[in-house]
Scaffold this motif. Structure first.
Motif, PDB file in Angstrom:
ATOM      1  N   LYS A 100       3.049  20.897  -7.906  1.00 18.45           N
ATOM      2  CA  LYS A 100       2.692  22.243  -8.332  1.00 18.45           C
ATOM      3  C   LYS A 100       1.521  22.218  -9.313  1.00 18.45           C
ATOM      4  O   LYS A 100       0.659  23.083  -9.297  1.00 18.45           O
ATOM      5  N   ASN A 101       1.472  21.211 -10.147  1.00 14.59           N
ATOM      6  CA  ASN A 101       0.403  21.125 -11.152  1.00 14.59           C
ATOM      7  C   ASN A 101      -0.890  20.523 -10.597  1.00 14.59           C
ATOM      8  O   ASN A 101      -1.858  20.339 -11.315  1.00 14.59           O
ATOM      9  N   GLY A 102      -0.897  20.193  -9.306  1.00 12.47           N
ATOM     10  CA  GLY A 102      -2.115  19.690  -8.693  1.00 12.47           C
ATOM     11  C   GLY A 102      -2.209  18.181  -8.606  1.00 12.47           C
ATOM     12  O   GLY A 102      -3.124  17.646  -7.977  1.00 12.47           O
ATOM     13  N   SER A 103      -1.262  17.478  -9.220  1.00 12.12           N
ATOM     14  CA  SER A 103      -1.316  16.015  -9.137  1.00 12.12           C
ATOM     15  C   SER A 103      -0.865  15.546  -7.757  1.00 12.12           C
ATOM     16  O   SER A 103      -0.126  16.231  -7.067  1.00 12.12           O
ATOM     17  N   ILE A 104      -1.339  14.348  -7.386  1.00 10.84           N
ATOM     18  CA  ILE A 104      -1.066  13.852  -6.039  1.00 10.84           C
ATOM     19  C   ILE A 104      -0.335  12.522  -6.094  1.00 10.84           C
ATOM     20  O   ILE A 104      -0.891  11.526  -6.563  1.00 10.84           O
ATOM     21  N   PRO A 105       0.914  12.503  -5.613  1.00  8.30           N
ATOM     22  CA  PRO A 105       1.657  11.235  -5.585  1.00  8.30           C
ATOM     23  C   PRO A 105       0.895  10.219  -4.740  1.00  8.30           C
ATOM     24  O   PRO A 105       0.365  10.579  -3.701  1.00  8.30           O
ATOM     25  N   GLU A 106       0.825   8.985  -5.177  1.00  7.83           N
ATOM     26  CA  GLU A 106       0.125   7.988  -4.368  1.00  7.83           C
ATOM     27  C   GLU A 106       0.947   6.711  -4.202  1.00  7.83           C
ATOM     28  O   GLU A 106       1.700   6.325  -5.086  1.00  7.83           O
ATOM     29  N   ILE A 107       0.793   6.083  -3.045  1.00  5.84           N
ATOM     30  CA  ILE A 107       1.342   4.752  -2.839  1.00  5.84           C
ATOM     31  C   ILE A 107       0.215   3.766  -3.126  1.00  5.84           C
ATOM     32  O   ILE A 107      -0.868   3.916  -2.579  1.00  5.84           O
ATOM     33  N   PRO A 108       0.451   2.771  -3.970  1.00  2.99           N
ATOM     34  CA  PRO A 108      -0.613   1.808  -4.206  1.00  2.99           C
ATOM     35  C   PRO A 108      -0.827   0.941  -2.961  1.00  2.99           C
ATOM     36  O   PRO A 108       0.101   0.727  -2.176  1.00  2.99           O
ATOM     37  N   ASN A 109      -2.037   0.456  -2.791  1.00  5.24           N
ATOM     38  CA  ASN A 109      -2.337  -0.519  -1.744  1.00  5.24           C
ATOM     39  C   ASN A 109      -2.176  -0.019  -0.317  1.00  5.24           C
ATOM     40  O   ASN A 109      -1.719  -0.757   0.556  1.00  5.24           O
ATOM     41  N   VAL A 110      -2.513   1.211  -0.089  1.00  2.00           N
ATOM     42  CA  VAL A 110      -2.517   1.702   1.285  1.00  2.00           C
ATOM     43  C   VAL A 110      -3.744   1.136   1.996  1.00  2.00           C
ATOM     44  O   VAL A 110      -4.849   1.202   1.472  1.00  2.00           O
ATOM     45  N   ILE A 111      -3.562   0.563   3.172  1.00  2.00           N
ATOM     46  CA  ILE A 111      -4.679  -0.002   3.928  1.00  2.00           C
ATOM     47  C   ILE A 111      -4.727   0.640   5.309  1.00  2.00           C
ATOM     48  O   ILE A 111      -3.687   0.906   5.915  1.00  2.00           O
ATOM     49  N   ARG A 166       1.822   5.609   6.879  1.00  2.00           N
ATOM     50  CA  ARG A 166       1.173   6.918   6.998  1.00  2.00           C
ATOM     51  C   ARG A 166       0.501   7.062   8.352  1.00  2.00           C
ATOM     52  O   ARG A 166      -0.064   6.094   8.874  1.00  2.00           O
ATOM     53  N   VAL A 167       0.580   8.275   8.894  1.00  2.45           N
ATOM     54  CA  VAL A 167       0.013   8.565  10.210  1.00  2.45           C
ATOM     55  C   VAL A 167      -0.814   9.827  10.103  1.00  2.45           C
ATOM     56  O   VAL A 167      -0.323  10.834   9.587  1.00  2.45           O
ATOM     57  N   ASN A 168      -2.025   9.794  10.543  1.00  4.08           N
ATOM     58  CA  ASN A 168      -2.801  11.035  10.534  1.00  4.08           C
ATOM     59  C   ASN A 168      -2.143  12.079  11.429  1.00  4.08           C
ATOM     60  O   ASN A 168      -1.851  11.816  12.588  1.00  4.08           O
ATOM     61  N   ASP A 227      -7.387   3.316  13.575  1.00  3.79           N
ATOM     62  CA  ASP A 227      -8.155   4.087  12.602  1.00  3.79           C
ATOM     63  C   ASP A 227      -7.362   5.264  12.036  1.00  3.79           C
ATOM     64  O   ASP A 227      -7.808   5.927  11.106  1.00  3.79           O
ATOM     65  N   ASN A 228      -6.231   5.534  12.625  1.00  2.00           N
ATOM     66  CA  ASN A 228      -5.443   6.682  12.179  1.00  2.00           C
ATOM     67  C   ASN A 228      -4.075   6.304  11.627  1.00  2.00           C
ATOM     68  O   ASN A 228      -3.237   7.159  11.380  1.00  2.00           O
ATOM     69  N   LEU A 229      -3.864   4.999  11.464  1.00  2.00           N
ATOM     70  CA  LEU A 229      -2.592   4.531  10.908  1.00  2.00           C
ATOM     71  C   LEU A 229      -2.845   3.790   9.600  1.00  2.00           C
ATOM     72  O   LEU A 229      -3.808   3.040   9.483  1.00  2.00           O
ATOM     73  N   PHE A 230      -1.973   4.000   8.657  1.00  2.00           N
ATOM     74  CA  PHE A 230      -2.110   3.318   7.366  1.00  2.00           C
ATOM     75  C   PHE A 230      -0.879   2.456   7.128  1.00  2.00           C
ATOM     76  O   PHE A 230       0.241   2.848   7.465  1.00  2.00           O
ATOM     77  N   VAL A 231      -1.106   1.290   6.543  1.00  2.00           N
ATOM     78  CA  VAL A 231      -0.009   0.355   6.340  1.00  2.00           C
ATOM     79  C   VAL A 231      -0.013  -0.178   4.912  1.00  2.00           C
ATOM     80  O   VAL A 231      -0.940   0.079   4.144  1.00  2.00           O
ATOM     81  N   ARG A 232       1.041  -0.910   4.588  1.00  2.00           N
ATOM     82  CA  ARG A 232       1.147  -1.559   3.286  1.00  2.00           C
ATOM     83  C   ARG A 232       1.553  -3.005   3.519  1.00  2.00           C
ATOM     84  O   ARG A 232       2.431  -3.280   4.341  1.00  2.00           O
ATOM     85  N   LEU A 233       0.935  -3.917   2.829  1.00  2.00           N
ATOM     86  CA  LEU A 233       1.260  -5.338   2.966  1.00  2.00           C
ATOM     87  C   LEU A 233       2.694  -5.583   2.511  1.00  2.00           C
ATOM     88  O   LEU A 233       3.119  -5.078   1.478  1.00  2.00           O
TER      89      LEU A 233
END
Lengths: 221, 221
Positions: free
Chosen positions: A134-145, A160-162, A212-218
């Motif tokens: 609500k305050n505009g902050s964006i949760p993030e996962i570190p090391n998304v590739i 993550r999937v586009n 190109d549309n998939l994101f992964v984490r080690l």
DNA sequence: GTACAAAGTTAAGCTTGCTTAACAATTAAG
DNA sequence: CTTAATTGTTAAGCAAGCTTAACTTTGTAC
């Protein structure tokens, strides 16, 4: 309050601004929204007048802090609705995008907060995208590739999937891939940039268009 | 598919057609939708061309079978959303009307069916109004009476409240009245057409304006 | 049954968000 | 550095859904 149309422009500008260059080209937005590029130029001026966008003729469009705030608000709505439709009403991965695309413009802040609360203030939507707070902050996962940039022999988890490409979603369903699937990179084919992975003990090949549309984490071993 | 605006016209025409006369006057609809009456004349012609309405200049507007079908479809959406917002998301009686008024136009048939199913195919919305079925049929309670037309000394149960007037809803909340409340009619005052009722062992007076918007059912003793 | 008020209609015009067509700036190739 | 292709902009125009103002029909009071 921006109109529905303006909300969509802001969202589109946002989604092309977070990349290398912090500004979106007329034709990209036109293409993204399936609208003529003259309409984009037009709207750019209007949004600029409202202080939501910085616009220099022939030089692209950039969100101002206010514009970004507005864009994040819509994105928040979109992702909360998607999650809600899947988790509560049992819609399918492939069905929620279009539905949310409409609902996001027609729910009050109050209703959105109720949905947020009902879902337990979730950080990520069903495609693994962060849900702006609500305050505009964006949760993030570190090391998304990006999956197209991984290294051979490592193990990764799909996180993550586009969205907005329902054919991709359908493809993943067919192959059996979903969020939290574990992949081991067997080979990177230089010729066509496809990637060969082990998944559930089967070897499958994923094209550049897919990776190109998939994101992964080690995954640490 | 009618546009959003047309959906609202159809709904308004419907709500003024079910009374004694089976046709709605220009000014009533104009007033109801807060729109100039010239806009109504205009739209009446368009809807007529589309076969949703029978329209004779100066003679009012009447839904055709197709128009009624379309109107019932929107009303179904509205009432399902209202029930959903209250029962699932915990919104308040007084908050759902405006929210549903928007959502009703932007949910696919598919989503509406999911909501219907989720709620267990309910017959009535939170105000006691019937929710039209997918096939267009309308659940009815036999012997619904307007509270302004009851007889002294009988006992009645409150089963329906006109929505769209949030002041009425707030008033009822203040007085403590809600659906399924039991009322005994003590007196009908001829002078101002108010009604005196016993409710929870207290005597309260309800004005004509109130009783014209409440519906009850006789309780057999 | 006339005359006037109320209700309804028509016409002209406005805004939003598009379109297409003509024109201008930028970029890329040689 | 010039030119051609690409990309972006401007201008004119359109549809939807409104508005206001002028006009017409209907209904009502006498």
């Amino acid at each position: 309050m921006p109109t529905i149309s303006k909300e969509n422009y802001l969202k589109a500008i946002f989604s092309y601004s977070t990349e290398l260059e912090n500004n979106a080209s007329t034709s990209r937005i036109a293409n993204h929204l399936s609208i003529s590029s003259s309409a984009i130029s037009d709207m750019a001026k209007k949004l600029s007048k409202e202080g939501l966008v910085k616009y220099k003729k022939y030089k692209g469009i950039m969100l101002t802090p206010n514009g970004e705030k507005a864009a994040l608000k819509i994105i928040r709505r979109h992702r909360l609705w998607e999650l809600f439709l899947i988790n509560v009403l049992g819609l399918d991965w492939s069905e929620v995008h279009d539905e949310a695309e409409k609902l996001e413009h027609y729910s009050s802040d109050f209703l959105i907060d109720k949905i947020d609360e009902f879902l337990g203030n979730p950080d990520f939507d069903p495609h693994g995208h962060p849900i702006p707070k609500k305050n505009g902050s964006i949760p993030e996962i570190p090391n998304v590739i990006l999956l197209s940039e991984v290294e051979t022999n490592n193990k990764y988890e799909l996180i993550r999937v586009n969205d907005r490409d329902s054919e991709l979603i359908n493809y993943l369903k067919k192959v059996g891939l979903k969020l939290s699937s574990k992949l081991e990179i067997v080979d990177k084919v230089n010729y066509d940039n496809s990637i060969s992975v082990m998944f559930k003990k089967k070897n499958i090949t994923l094209s550049k268009k897919v990776t190109d549309n998939l994101f992964v984490r080690l995954i640490e071993e």
